[in-house]
Scaffold this motif. Structure first.
Motif, PDB file in Angstrom:
ATOM      1  N   GLU A 263     -16.363  -0.166  32.354  1.00  0.00           N
ATOM      2  CA  GLU A 263     -17.902  -0.445  32.751  1.00  0.00           C
ATOM      3  C   GLU A 263     -18.397   0.669  33.694  1.00  0.00           C
ATOM      4  OE1 GLU A 263     -15.847  -4.446  32.771  1.00  0.00           O
ATOM      5  OE2 GLU A 263     -15.278  -2.364  33.164  1.00  0.00           O
ATOM      6  N   ASN A 264     -17.636   1.445  34.364  1.00  0.00           N
ATOM      7  CA  ASN A 264     -18.185   2.530  35.246  1.00  0.00           C
ATOM      8  C   ASN A 264     -18.072   3.852  34.685  1.00  0.00           C
ATOM      9  OD1 ASN A 264     -18.136   0.593  37.280  1.00  0.00           O
ATOM     10  ND2 ASN A 264     -16.503   1.382  38.226  1.00  0.00           N
ATOM     11  N   LYS A 265     -17.383   4.030  33.553  1.00  0.00           N
ATOM     12  CA  LYS A 265     -16.913   5.270  32.952  1.00  0.00           C
ATOM     13  C   LYS A 265     -18.392   5.824  32.431  1.00  0.00           C
ATOM     14  CE  LYS A 265     -12.060   4.495  31.641  1.00  0.00           C
ATOM     15  NZ  LYS A 265     -11.444   5.356  32.698  1.00  0.00           N
ATOM     16  N   ILE A 266     -19.039   5.210  31.690  1.00  0.00           N
ATOM     17  CA  ILE A 266     -20.326   5.734  30.744  1.00  0.00           C
ATOM     18  C   ILE A 266     -21.353   6.193  31.893  1.00  0.00           C
ATOM     19  CG2 ILE A 266     -22.028   5.315  29.417  1.00  0.00           C
ATOM     20  CD1 ILE A 266     -20.222   3.658  27.684  1.00  0.00           C
ATOM     21  N   PRO A 267     -21.834   5.009  32.799  1.00  0.00           N
ATOM     22  CA  PRO A 267     -22.769   5.294  33.770  1.00  0.00           C
ATOM     23  C   PRO A 267     -22.398   6.551  34.895  1.00  0.00           C
ATOM     24  CG  PRO A 267     -21.963   3.276  34.348  1.00  0.00           C
ATOM     25  CD  PRO A 267     -21.432   3.724  32.974  1.00  0.00           C
ATOM     26  N   MET A 268     -21.080   6.542  35.086  1.00  0.00           N
ATOM     27  CA  MET A 268     -20.674   7.851  36.113  1.00  0.00           C
ATOM     28  C   MET A 268     -20.412   9.132  35.435  1.00  0.00           C
ATOM     29  SD  MET A 268     -17.280   6.134  38.292  1.00  0.00           S
ATOM     30  CE  MET A 268     -17.200   7.399  39.410  1.00  0.00           C
ATOM     31  N   ILE A 302     -13.142  10.073  28.787  1.00  0.00           N
ATOM     32  CA  ILE A 302     -13.006   9.137  27.392  1.00  0.00           C
ATOM     33  C   ILE A 302     -14.470   8.366  26.871  1.00  0.00           C
ATOM     34  CG2 ILE A 302     -12.537   7.132  28.750  1.00  0.00           C
ATOM     35  CD1 ILE A 302     -10.410   8.174  25.616  1.00  0.00           C
ATOM     36  N   ALA A 303     -15.491   8.557  28.093  1.00  0.00           N
ATOM     37  CA  ALA A 303     -16.660   7.843  27.953  1.00  0.00           C
ATOM     38  C   ALA A 303     -17.833   8.749  27.353  1.00  0.00           C
ATOM     39  CB  ALA A 303     -17.033   7.047  28.932  1.00  0.00           C
ATOM     40  N   ASN A 304     -17.752   9.883  27.520  1.00  0.00           N
ATOM     41  CA  ASN A 304     -19.020  10.887  27.342  1.00  0.00           C
ATOM     42  C   ASN A 304     -18.408  12.185  26.721  1.00  0.00           C
ATOM     43  OD1 ASN A 304     -21.654  10.830  27.397  1.00  0.00           O
ATOM     44  ND2 ASN A 304     -21.742  11.740  29.147  1.00  0.00           N
ATOM     45  N   LYS A 305     -17.580  12.058  25.721  1.00  0.00           N
ATOM     46  CA  LYS A 305     -17.034  13.178  25.213  1.00  0.00           C
ATOM     47  C   LYS A 305     -17.972  14.564  24.845  1.00  0.00           C
ATOM     48  CE  LYS A 305     -13.402  10.292  23.268  1.00  0.00           C
ATOM     49  NZ  LYS A 305     -14.191   8.984  23.393  1.00  0.00           N
ATOM     50  N   ILE A 306     -19.020  14.145  24.094  1.00  0.00           N
ATOM     51  CA  ILE A 306     -19.671  15.479  23.470  1.00  0.00           C
ATOM     52  C   ILE A 306     -20.497  16.010  24.698  1.00  0.00           C
ATOM     53  CG2 ILE A 306     -21.431  16.166  21.882  1.00  0.00           C
ATOM     54  CD1 ILE A 306     -19.052  15.151  20.477  1.00  0.00           C
ATOM     55  N   PRO A 307     -21.087  15.628  25.661  1.00  0.00           N
ATOM     56  CA  PRO A 307     -21.902  16.297  26.573  1.00  0.00           C
ATOM     57  C   PRO A 307     -20.934  16.686  27.463  1.00  0.00           C
ATOM     58  CG  PRO A 307     -22.956  13.925  26.081  1.00  0.00           C
ATOM     59  CD  PRO A 307     -21.672  13.865  25.293  1.00  0.00           C
ATOM     60  N   MET A 308     -19.863  16.151  27.888  1.00  0.00           N
ATOM     61  CA  MET A 308     -18.959  16.745  28.814  1.00  0.00           C
ATOM     62  C   MET A 308     -18.468  17.979  28.275  1.00  0.00           C
ATOM     63  SD  MET A 308     -17.028  13.294  30.668  1.00  0.00           S
ATOM     64  CE  MET A 308     -16.158  14.561  31.891  1.00  0.00           C
ATOM     65  N   ALA A 309     -18.063  17.896  26.996  1.00  0.00           N
ATOM     66  CA  ALA A 309     -17.293  19.069  26.276  1.00  0.00           C
ATOM     67  C   ALA A 309     -18.476  20.358  26.213  1.00  0.00           C
ATOM     68  CB  ALA A 309     -16.848  18.735  24.959  1.00  0.00           C
ATOM     69  N   LYS A 310     -19.877  19.889  26.378  1.00  0.00           N
ATOM     70  CA  LYS A 310     -20.564  21.200  26.231  1.00  0.00           C
ATOM     71  C   LYS A 310     -20.790  21.826  27.486  1.00  0.00           C
ATOM     72  CE  LYS A 310     -23.801  18.974  22.667  1.00  0.00           C
ATOM     73  NZ  LYS A 310     -25.015  18.476  22.495  1.00  0.00           N
ATOM     74  N   ARG A 311     -20.161  21.321  28.694  1.00  0.00           N
ATOM     75  CA  ARG A 311     -20.222  21.929  30.023  1.00  0.00           C
ATOM     76  C   ARG A 311     -19.187  23.040  30.045  1.00  0.00           C
ATOM     77  NH1 ARG A 311     -22.225  19.634  34.620  1.00  0.00           N
ATOM     78  NH2 ARG A 311     -23.557  17.785  34.175  1.00  0.00           N
ATOM     79  N   SER A 312     -19.429  24.234  29.660  1.00  0.00           N
ATOM     80  CA  SER A 312     -18.643  25.479  29.418  1.00  0.00           C
ATOM     81  C   SER A 312     -17.822  25.510  30.828  1.00  0.00           C
ATOM     82  CB  SER A 312     -19.242  26.585  29.343  1.00  0.00           C
ATOM     83  OG  SER A 312     -18.400  27.533  28.824  1.00  0.00           O
ATOM     84  N   LYS A 313     -18.502  25.424  32.114  1.00  0.00           N
ATOM     85  CA  LYS A 313     -17.830  25.831  33.364  1.00  0.00           C
ATOM     86  C   LYS A 313     -16.792  24.624  33.698  1.00  0.00           C
ATOM     87  CE  LYS A 313     -21.340  28.345  35.632  1.00  0.00           C
ATOM     88  NZ  LYS A 313     -22.326  28.538  36.686  1.00  0.00           N
ATOM     89  N   LEU A 314     -17.136  23.282  33.169  1.00  0.00           N
ATOM     90  CA  LEU A 314     -16.303  22.373  33.473  1.00  0.00           C
ATOM     91  C   LEU A 314     -14.857  22.622  32.579  1.00  0.00           C
ATOM     92  CD1 LEU A 314     -15.354  19.442  34.540  1.00  0.00           C
ATOM     93  CD2 LEU A 314     -16.667  18.523  32.610  1.00  0.00           C
ATOM     94  N   LEU A 315     -14.945  23.089  31.204  1.00  0.00           N
ATOM     95  CA  LEU A 315     -13.703  23.336  30.452  1.00  0.00           C
ATOM     96  C   LEU A 315     -12.991  24.503  31.125  1.00  0.00           C
ATOM     97  CD1 LEU A 315     -15.436  23.106  26.850  1.00  0.00           C
ATOM     98  CD2 LEU A 315     -13.869  21.477  27.955  1.00  0.00           C
TER      99      LEU A 315
END
Length: 591
Positions: A263-268, A302-315
């Motif tokens: 319940e928290n993963k997607i909003p966070m 696990i909850a927001n895979k596509i947008p998070m993978a677009k964060r190059s600095k995060l990768l």
């Protein structure tokens, strides 16, 4: 000489006397004396002795005195000293913290919240100069004798000490598992903790308040409620950007604990500033801070895979931690990348990230036998997720990628790791063919699989080779690969029925290439295998056709004619099959 038992009796006697003084104080002077005696008696770090103090009623007596002072708007210094004494008593075991809370918990939380609110409000107007030893009273960082509270004659910032002591009491209580849910649900507690975190009265109190949030968030029943509490996530995220000793670690811990429930993963995960804060904590924080932050990212990915993978600095941050982080941090970072790789839409992005640097990092982790098995497994699963027809060549072109995957597939003791490796090789085989430069590496891996003790590996390689040998462009490279023909011959002779069928079909397809005939005919193992197949009766037609193809060229026919076993077998079958008589006659003529 004082014996141990006598010392214990003396301690109990002193504790009982102090508690009686607190309960029986009828005047202001008696109350002040009782509080001073409590600070002296309870100022130690012996857990069992603190247990005895709680059992004797010290916590209850101090709580009642504090409630009275708050009710009568008593002196700030007395409020501070009572909080300090309570903090000392609650250094007891979780068992006695729980017992005390059951007796006075609701009221105690209420007065602690009042102390925090009163201290943070700025209404306590005392001298600025804080005495260093007093500041350390409730931090538990110094020697026991440094925990003495200075007398009323000193210039003390009572707001600082009161809020620190109050938050430290709550911190002690929040460590008991049985108290996490009732505390979190106590009206006004979370709001009071946020006030303490946002207050500039005491950095120690801010850290303790964060610590309490982290403790409370480590209870399943609290996680969703706390994440939804107004302003909680925003406040914790803001602290991540502040350079306060200990605060970043606790902030990362809070976010990691709250990121557990679905319940928290997607909003966070949709909070951009929260993700940026976690990335900062991973890169700039201490080793433990980075571990908690990486753990949070792993859970949220696990909850927001596509947008998070677009964060190059995060990768980039995850890649760095996977390679250079502590054992657990590296595992969490590898786990986060693995989760992101599950989304099909991320395959190409991950394969191309950093011009292939992410693939190189995964290969480096997989190849390092000093790295924990779980981390290697996650790297291998990520490679398996990324691999598909459109990314196969990109992956195959990375130095040592195919070789490493093949080696780990053979050597790993972990079943899931081996399965991930085999799956990757099978998928790469669907997208890499001649004339790709990495095709030779793929074929070498196929030879390695054919020689494996695992039937599953051999079948996987044979299925891939069978599909490749259908295409004329692949036939010469396959036959030219060192050890390939011998391995095919071995599978055809010694393998189970499925392996024999796949091997013979592959060899048959390879013999359809004119330039392969001499090379194949010169391989004793292949000819012997064809004889075995003919004699077994299975796949006889394909084996006979392969021999006919090999006999179609004079030079290759010479190798066949020199193979005594093959000639005898051909003689047998030519008597039953008129179509083979001409082939046998030609071979006999060469002999």
């Amino acid at each position: 000489m004082v014996t141990l038992n006598r010392a214990k009796r003396m301690t109990k006697s002193v504790t009982k006397q102090v508690v009686e003084e607190l309960n029986q104080a009828a005047t202001h002077k008696q109350s002040i004396l009782a509080i001073e005696n409590a600070l002296t008696a309870f100022n130690h770090r012996k857990e069992k002795a603190h247990d005895e103090e709680v059992k004797t009623g010290a916590a209850t007596a101090l709580y009642k005195q504090l409630a009275l002072i708050l009710h009568t708007n008593g002196a700030d210094e007395e409020m501070m000293k009572l909080c300090s004494a309570l903090e000392m008593v609650y250094r007891c075991s979780d068992e006695y913290r729980t017992a005390s809370f059951q007796a006075i918990g609701d009221g105690l939380l209420t007065v602690m919240l009042q102390v925090i609110a009163r201290s943070a409000s700025g209404n306590i107007d005392h001298a600025d100069l804080a005495i260093k030893s007093a500041t350390r009273v409730v931090r538990h960082l110094s020697q026991a004798d440094a925990l003495k509270v200075p007398s009323a004659s000193g210039n003390i910032d009572h707001a600082d000490l009161a809020i620190k002591s109050a938050t430290r009491v709550l911190r002690h209580l929040s460590q008991a598992d049985a108290l996490k849910v009732p505390m979190a649900n106590h009206e006004g507690l979370l709001t009071a903790l946020l006030i303490a975190i946002e207050s500039e009265v005491s950095n120690d109190a801010r850290v303790d308040a964060l610590w309490i949030l982290a403790n409370l968030a480590y209870a399943d029943k609290n996680e969703v409620m706390m994440a939804c509490h107004q302003g909680l996530l925003d406040t914790v995220v803001e602290v991540a950007y502040e350079d306060i000793a200990g605060a970043q670690k606790q902030a990362a811990k809070v976010l990691s604990n709250l990121s557990c429930p679905i319940e928290n993963k997607i909003p966070m995960a949709k909070r951009s500033k929260l993700l940026d804060a976690l990335m900062l904590l991973m890169l700039k924080g201490s080793e433990k801070t980075a571990k908690y932050a990486a753990g949070a990212i792993q859970k949220l990915s696990i909850a927001n895979k596509i947008p998070m993978a677009k964060r190059s600095k995060l990768l980039d941050a995850l890649m760095l931690l996977m390679l250079k982080g502590s054992e657990k941090t590296a595992k969490y970072a590898a786990g986060a990348i693995q989760k992101l790789s599950i989304a099909k839409g991320n395959r190409v992005r991950l394969a191309n990230h950093g011009n292939g640097s992410l693939l190189d990092a995964l290969v480096k982790v997989a190849a390092d036998d000093k790295i924990e098995d779980d981390t290697i497994q996650r790297a291998m699963k990520t490679l398996s997720n990324i691999a598909y027809k459109e990314t196969a060549v990109t992956m195959g072109e990375r130095d040592t990628l195919i070789d490493t995957i093949c080696k780990v597939t053979h050597d790993s003791e972990i079943s899931d790791t081996r399965s991930a490796g085999l799956s990757t090789l099978r998928v790469l085989a669907t997208g890499i063919q001649y004339p790709e430069q990495c095709y030779s590496d793929l074929l070498k891996s196929m030879v390695s699989l054919l020689r494996s003790q695992h039937r599953e590996y051999r079948v996987a390689a044979l299925e891939s080779l069978k599909s490749h040998a259908i295409y004329a462009k692949n036939r010469i490279p396959i036959a030219d690969t060192k050890g390939m023909l011998e391995a095919l011959g071995s599978c055809a002779s010694e393998g189970a029925a499925e392996e024999r069928e796949l091997s013979v079909t592959t060899v048959l397809n390879l013999t359809m290439e004119h330039n392969n005939l001499v090379f194949i005919a010169s391989c004793y193992d292949v000819l012997s295998a064809l004889i075995d197949v003919l004699q077994s009766g299975e796949n006889r037609e394909d084996a006979l056709q392969a021999i006919v193809n090999l006999a179609s060229q004079n030079v290759s026919m010479e190798y066949l004619a020199k193979h005594e076993g093959l000639m005898m077998t051909m003689l047998k079958f030519s008597t039953d099959d008129p179509s083979l008589k001409n082939t046998f006659k030609r071979l006999a003529a060469v002999m």
